[in-house]
Design a protein around this motif. Structure first.
Motif, PDB file in Angstrom:
ATOM      1  N   VAL A  93       0.851  -1.197   0.000  1.00 40.88           N
ATOM      2  CA  VAL A  93       0.000   0.000   0.000  1.00 40.88           C
ATOM      3  C   VAL A  93       0.884   1.243   0.000  1.00 40.88           C
ATOM      4  N   HIS A  94       0.590   2.157  -0.933  1.00 34.00           N
ATOM      5  CA  HIS A  94       1.368   3.393  -1.065  1.00 34.00           C
ATOM      6  C   HIS A  94       0.423   4.585  -1.164  1.00 34.00           C
ATOM      7  N   LEU A  95       0.858   5.697  -0.621  1.00 35.73           N
ATOM      8  CA  LEU A  95       0.165   6.966  -0.807  1.00 35.73           C
ATOM      9  C   LEU A  95       0.946   7.777  -1.833  1.00 35.73           C
ATOM     10  N   LEU A  96       0.259   8.248  -2.871  1.00 33.93           N
ATOM     11  CA  LEU A  96       0.913   8.928  -3.980  1.00 33.93           C
ATOM     12  C   LEU A  96       0.291  10.300  -4.199  1.00 33.93           C
ATOM     13  N   GLN A  97       1.104  11.210  -4.737  1.00 40.78           N
ATOM     14  CA  GLN A  97       0.622  12.556  -5.046  1.00 40.78           C
ATOM     15  C   GLN A  97       1.442  13.125  -6.193  1.00 40.78           C
ATOM     16  N   ARG A  98       0.785  13.631  -7.199  1.00 37.45           N
ATOM     17  CA  ARG A  98       1.494  14.160  -8.367  1.00 37.45           C
ATOM     18  C   ARG A  98       2.283  15.413  -8.019  1.00 37.45           C
ATOM     19  N   ASN A  99       1.633  16.336  -7.329  1.00 44.27           N
ATOM     20  CA  ASN A  99       2.318  17.532  -6.848  1.00 44.27           C
ATOM     21  C   ASN A  99       1.664  17.977  -5.549  1.00 44.27           C
ATOM     22  N   GLU A 148       2.629  13.964   5.192  1.00 43.95           N
ATOM     23  CA  GLU A 148       3.571  14.344   4.142  1.00 43.95           C
ATOM     24  C   GLU A 148       4.727  13.368   4.032  1.00 43.95           C
ATOM     25  N   GLU A 149       5.223  12.867   5.168  1.00 42.00           N
ATOM     26  CA  GLU A 149       6.358  11.948   5.130  1.00 42.00           C
ATOM     27  C   GLU A 149       5.994  10.574   4.586  1.00 42.00           C
ATOM     28  N   GLU A 150       4.697  10.259   4.512  1.00 41.40           N
ATOM     29  CA  GLU A 150       4.245   8.959   3.991  1.00 41.40           C
ATOM     30  C   GLU A 150       3.948   9.011   2.493  1.00 41.40           C
ATOM     31  N   ILE A 151       3.839  10.215   1.939  1.00 45.89           N
ATOM     32  CA  ILE A 151       3.412  10.375   0.547  1.00 45.89           C
ATOM     33  C   ILE A 151       4.618  10.346  -0.396  1.00 45.89           C
ATOM     34  N   LYS A 152       4.508   9.542  -1.450  1.00 44.42           N
ATOM     35  CA  LYS A 152       5.533   9.509  -2.497  1.00 44.42           C
ATOM     36  C   LYS A 152       5.084  10.433  -3.628  1.00 44.42           C
ATOM     37  N   THR A 153       6.021  11.270  -4.100  1.00 41.90           N
ATOM     38  CA  THR A 153       5.664  12.241  -5.126  1.00 41.90           C
ATOM     39  C   THR A 153       6.864  12.556  -6.001  1.00 41.90           C
ATOM     40  N   ASN A 154       6.587  13.017  -7.218  1.00 43.96           N
ATOM     41  CA  ASN A 154       7.637  13.488  -8.119  1.00 43.96           C
ATOM     42  C   ASN A 154       7.946  14.959  -7.901  1.00 43.96           C
ATOM     43  N   HIS A 155       7.132  15.609  -7.082  1.00 40.76           N
ATOM     44  CA  HIS A 155       7.308  17.041  -6.834  1.00 40.76           C
ATOM     45  C   HIS A 155       8.502  17.265  -5.920  1.00 40.76           C
TER      46      HIS A 155
END
Length: 340
Positions: A198-204, A286-293
């Protein structure tokens, strides 16, 4: 669909509902593609495949090569041949009803049976589709009701409900018998469970947060959200389950709230799967979210001044070198190599 797999079976060790899906697809008007293809799956795993170009039934599981399974395999080949003829009759019927002689069209016939070995309950559906829309749906669980999205199909099905229901009942019994046989031989494949990641993702930084559960087998049972410990359904979009290339599954759910909202409240994604004794909960932080931003790191005045000094020195060195080169070339023409 006729599945003549009537035999004495050893009940496999399972407790959940297992699903058997057989799908026939026809495509007309596109040269090179098979006119008819068929795919059978059990709990989302491919079991066997057929297309009219190769005119052969292909097993997709190693256990189907077991010599003890050979008689069942022969029956499946015969069943598939009969089903192809039935499917051709269906496509010809549709062409006649819609008065079509050309163009690109798709036809589908899907049969589904679910079976629960604890209760013995089963559920069958016989569905016909045309150009991406349901044409006729016969549902065994709901007393054989038939629904249609095309008035031309409605005239065909009138006064046929009882006959269709009896046919579906026979098909369902035979389908469940085949399903049990598959589970007996393929229990190491179908009863294996793989926990999801399970992952939390965010584009920006301003995008919605996506909860992705992937790599699971069988499919994810449910993805849900909680807000401050309470079930939360608003501003949530859950997508359909998708297959991964390795035979596992993925599912995602999108939390459409603004960052300032989830930063001042506790939102968590809850993933349920049969391999888990306890559901996985991921708190949106915020520390759990993976993002390219990548956030911009501010620089101080000292860093700026140091960079400017380096730039100026580099520029001066470059100018001196240019003057020296020019001087050498000029002296060379004058008969001397000195550069003063």
């Amino acid at each position: 669909m006729e599945l003549y797999c009537l035999f004495v079976l050893l009940a496999p060790a399972c407790t959940e509902i297992t699903s058997y899906i057989n799908t026939y697809t026809g495509i007309s008007g596109i040269p090179g593609l098979p006119d008819i293809s068929a795919l059978t799956t059990v709990d989302g795993k491919e079991v066997y495949y057929y297309d009219s170009n190769i005119k052969k039934l292909i097993s997709k599981q190693g256990w189907m090569n077991n010599t003890d399974f050979s008689e069942t395999w022969k029956m499946l080949i015969e069943d598939n041949s009969r089903n192809i003829q039935r499917f051709k009759m269906y496509t010809n019927f549709v062409k006649k009803r819609f008065n079509q002689t050309g163009g690109v069209h798709t036809y589908q016939w899907m049969y589904v049976c679910d079976w629960n070995d604890e209760t013995g309950d089963s559920h069958g559906q016989n569905m016909y589709g045309y150009d991406g829309e349901d044409l006729i749906v016969l549902n065994l669980k709901y007393t054989g009701s038939i629904t249609s999205s095309h008035h031309t199909a409605q005239t065909h099905q009138e006064n046929n409900d009882k006959v269709q229901f009896e046919i579906l009942l026979n098909i369902n019994n035979e389908c469940v018998a085949c399903l049990k046989k598959f589970l007996e031989f393929g229990k190491d494949v179908f009863k294996t469970t793989v926990q999801p990641e399970v992952h939390l993702l965010q584009r920006n930084a301003s995008s919605p947060v996506v909860c992705l559960a992937t790599g699971s087998y069988p499919e994810i049972e449910n993805i849900s959200w909680k807000k401050n410990g309470e079930d939360y359904h608003e501003d949530v979009e859950t997508r359909e389950t998708l297959p991964n290339e390795d035979g596992t599954f993925q599912k995602r759910s999108i939390l459409k709230v603004k960052p300032e909202e989830w930063k001042k409240n506790q939102y968590s994604c809850v993933v349920q799967h049969k391999s888990l004794k306890k559901a996985i909960q991921m708190i949106v932080r915020e520390e759990e979210i993976k993002t390219n931003h990548k956030p911009v790191v501010p620089t101080n005045n000292i860093t700026n001044v140091s960079g400017l000094v380096v730039l100026v020195i580099g520029l001066l060195i470059f100018i001196v070198l240019l003057v020296c080169v020019w001087c050498r070339r000029k002296r060379s023409r004058a008969g001397t190599n000195r550069c003063i």
